[in-house]
Scaffold this motif. Structure first.
Motif, PDB file in Angstrom:
ATOM      1  N   PHE A  89      15.652  26.614 -11.967  1.00  0.00           N
ATOM      2  CA  PHE A  89      14.649  27.634 -11.658  1.00  0.00           C
ATOM      3  C   PHE A  89      14.283  27.756 -10.184  1.00  0.00           C
ATOM      4  O   PHE A  89      13.659  28.730  -9.779  1.00  0.00           O
ATOM      5  CB  PHE A  89      13.361  27.359 -12.450  1.00  0.00           C
ATOM      6  N   PHE A  90      14.654  26.767  -9.360  1.00  0.00           N
ATOM      7  CA  PHE A  90      14.234  26.783  -7.958  1.00  0.00           C
ATOM      8  C   PHE A  90      15.404  26.548  -7.006  1.00  0.00           C
ATOM      9  O   PHE A  90      15.255  25.925  -5.962  1.00  0.00           O
ATOM     10  CB  PHE A  90      13.129  25.746  -7.728  1.00  0.00           C
ATOM     11  N   PRO A  94      13.625  20.950  -4.598  1.00  0.00           N
ATOM     12  CA  PRO A  94      12.345  20.347  -4.982  1.00  0.00           C
ATOM     13  C   PRO A  94      11.185  20.930  -4.183  1.00  0.00           C
ATOM     14  O   PRO A  94      10.095  21.135  -4.712  1.00  0.00           O
ATOM     15  CB  PRO A  94      12.530  18.860  -4.671  1.00  0.00           C
ATOM     16  N   THR A  95      11.422  21.225  -2.904  1.00  0.00           N
ATOM     17  CA  THR A  95      10.363  21.780  -2.059  1.00  0.00           C
ATOM     18  C   THR A  95       9.867  23.109  -2.617  1.00  0.00           C
ATOM     19  O   THR A  95       8.659  23.333  -2.737  1.00  0.00           O
ATOM     20  CB  THR A  95      10.867  21.973  -0.607  1.00  0.00           C
ATOM     21  N   PHE A 101       4.550  25.286  -7.647  1.00  0.00           N
ATOM     22  CA  PHE A 101       3.555  24.635  -8.508  1.00  0.00           C
ATOM     23  C   PHE A 101       2.204  24.567  -7.791  1.00  0.00           C
ATOM     24  O   PHE A 101       1.167  24.886  -8.368  1.00  0.00           O
ATOM     25  CB  PHE A 101       4.019  23.230  -8.900  1.00  0.00           C
ATOM     26  N   MET A 102       2.223  24.158  -6.536  1.00  0.00           N
ATOM     27  CA  MET A 102       0.970  24.015  -5.790  1.00  0.00           C
ATOM     28  C   MET A 102       0.279  25.362  -5.605  1.00  0.00           C
ATOM     29  O   MET A 102      -0.953  25.441  -5.663  1.00  0.00           O
ATOM     30  CB  MET A 102       1.223  23.343  -4.441  1.00  0.00           C
ATOM     31  N   GLN A 103       1.053  26.425  -5.389  1.00  0.00           N
ATOM     32  CA  GLN A 103       0.453  27.751  -5.251  1.00  0.00           C
ATOM     33  C   GLN A 103      -0.259  28.158  -6.537  1.00  0.00           C
ATOM     34  O   GLN A 103      -1.321  28.760  -6.505  1.00  0.00           O
ATOM     35  CB  GLN A 103       1.513  28.795  -4.902  1.00  0.00           C
ATOM     36  N   LYS A 104       0.363  27.836  -7.675  1.00  0.00           N
ATOM     37  CA  LYS A 104      -0.184  28.257  -8.961  1.00  0.00           C
ATOM     38  C   LYS A 104      -1.245  27.298  -9.492  1.00  0.00           C
ATOM     39  O   LYS A 104      -2.212  27.715 -10.120  1.00  0.00           O
ATOM     40  CB  LYS A 104       0.932  28.387 -10.010  1.00  0.00           C
ATOM     41  N   GLU A 105      -1.044  25.996  -9.296  1.00  0.00           N
ATOM     42  CA  GLU A 105      -1.901  24.982  -9.915  1.00  0.00           C
ATOM     43  C   GLU A 105      -2.704  24.151  -8.917  1.00  0.00           C
ATOM     44  O   GLU A 105      -3.563  23.382  -9.311  1.00  0.00           O
ATOM     45  CB  GLU A 105      -1.051  24.020 -10.759  1.00  0.00           C
ATOM     46  N   GLY A 106      -2.422  24.283  -7.630  1.00  0.00           N
ATOM     47  CA  GLY A 106      -3.052  23.446  -6.612  1.00  0.00           C
ATOM     48  C   GLY A 106      -4.563  23.484  -6.629  1.00  0.00           C
ATOM     49  O   GLY A 106      -5.221  22.490  -6.356  1.00  0.00           O
ATOM     50  N   GLY A 107      -5.133  24.623  -6.944  1.00  0.00           N
ATOM     51  CA  GLY A 107      -6.590  24.743  -7.009  1.00  0.00           C
ATOM     52  C   GLY A 107      -7.200  23.912  -8.113  1.00  0.00           C
ATOM     53  O   GLY A 107      -8.404  23.659  -8.116  1.00  0.00           O
ATOM     54  N   LYS A 108      -6.376  23.441  -9.057  1.00  0.00           N
ATOM     55  CA  LYS A 108      -6.871  22.633 -10.171  1.00  0.00           C
ATOM     56  C   LYS A 108      -6.840  21.143  -9.857  1.00  0.00           C
ATOM     57  O   LYS A 108      -7.298  20.341 -10.644  1.00  0.00           O
ATOM     58  CB  LYS A 108      -6.048  22.916 -11.429  1.00  0.00           C
ATOM     59  N   LEU A 109      -6.282  20.770  -8.683  1.00  0.00           N
ATOM     60  CA  LEU A 109      -6.221  19.364  -8.298  1.00  0.00           C
ATOM     61  C   LEU A 109      -7.521  18.974  -7.602  1.00  0.00           C
ATOM     62  O   LEU A 109      -8.024  19.715  -6.768  1.00  0.00           O
ATOM     63  CB  LEU A 109      -5.035  19.116  -7.367  1.00  0.00           C
TER      64      LEU A 109
END
Length: 131
Positions: A89-90, A94-95, A101-109
């Motif tokens: 998919f990428f 890995p980068t 992932f961080m763009q989509k989920e980073g605010g949840k960390l």
């Protein structure tokens, strides 16, 4: 004996294995109650037994319950999946996968998770400089 591959499992068997790896140990009742798609208690028992026979799980009898644990190390299984996901998919990056992932989920960390991630990245960078 080589560990069998997840690719050889049915969709339902993979679903059970994800749950086992998530919890570290399960009984049929846990599978019945927590699996995403509905399953009966006897169905959960059957799938756990099948996965044990296939070499994915070990079973321990405690009283009147059977508990199942994954044979393979959960971290190693996760790494295999990550490599496959990055490749599929990428564009093998890995980068790009982690950045997405961080763009989509980073605010949840939370702050502790972000600090831990920063330290891990610094440690990897230090290892690369020493190599």
């Amino acid at each position: 004996m080589n560990q069998p591959e997840f690719d050889q499992l049915s969709r339902r068997e993979r679903e059970v294995m994800y749950l086992v790896h998530e919890h570290g140990e399960v009984c049929a009742e846990t599978v019945k109650n927590e699996i995403e798609t509905p399953i009966s208690y006897s169905g959960a028992r059957r799938y756990l037994s099948i996965l044990e026979e296939k070499g994915f799980l070990t079973m321990e009898n405690r009283g009147n319950k059977y508990f199942y644990k994954p044979v393979a190390n959960t971290t190693e299984v996760g790494l295999k999946f990550m490599k496959k996901i990055f490749g599929s998919f990428f564009a093998g990056s890995p980068t790009l996968g982690i950045a997405t992932f961080m763009q989509k989920e980073g605010g949840k960390l939370d702050d502790q998770e972000l600090a831990s991630l920063e330290k891990l990245l610094q440690d990897v960078s230090s290892e690369d400089d020493q190599a």
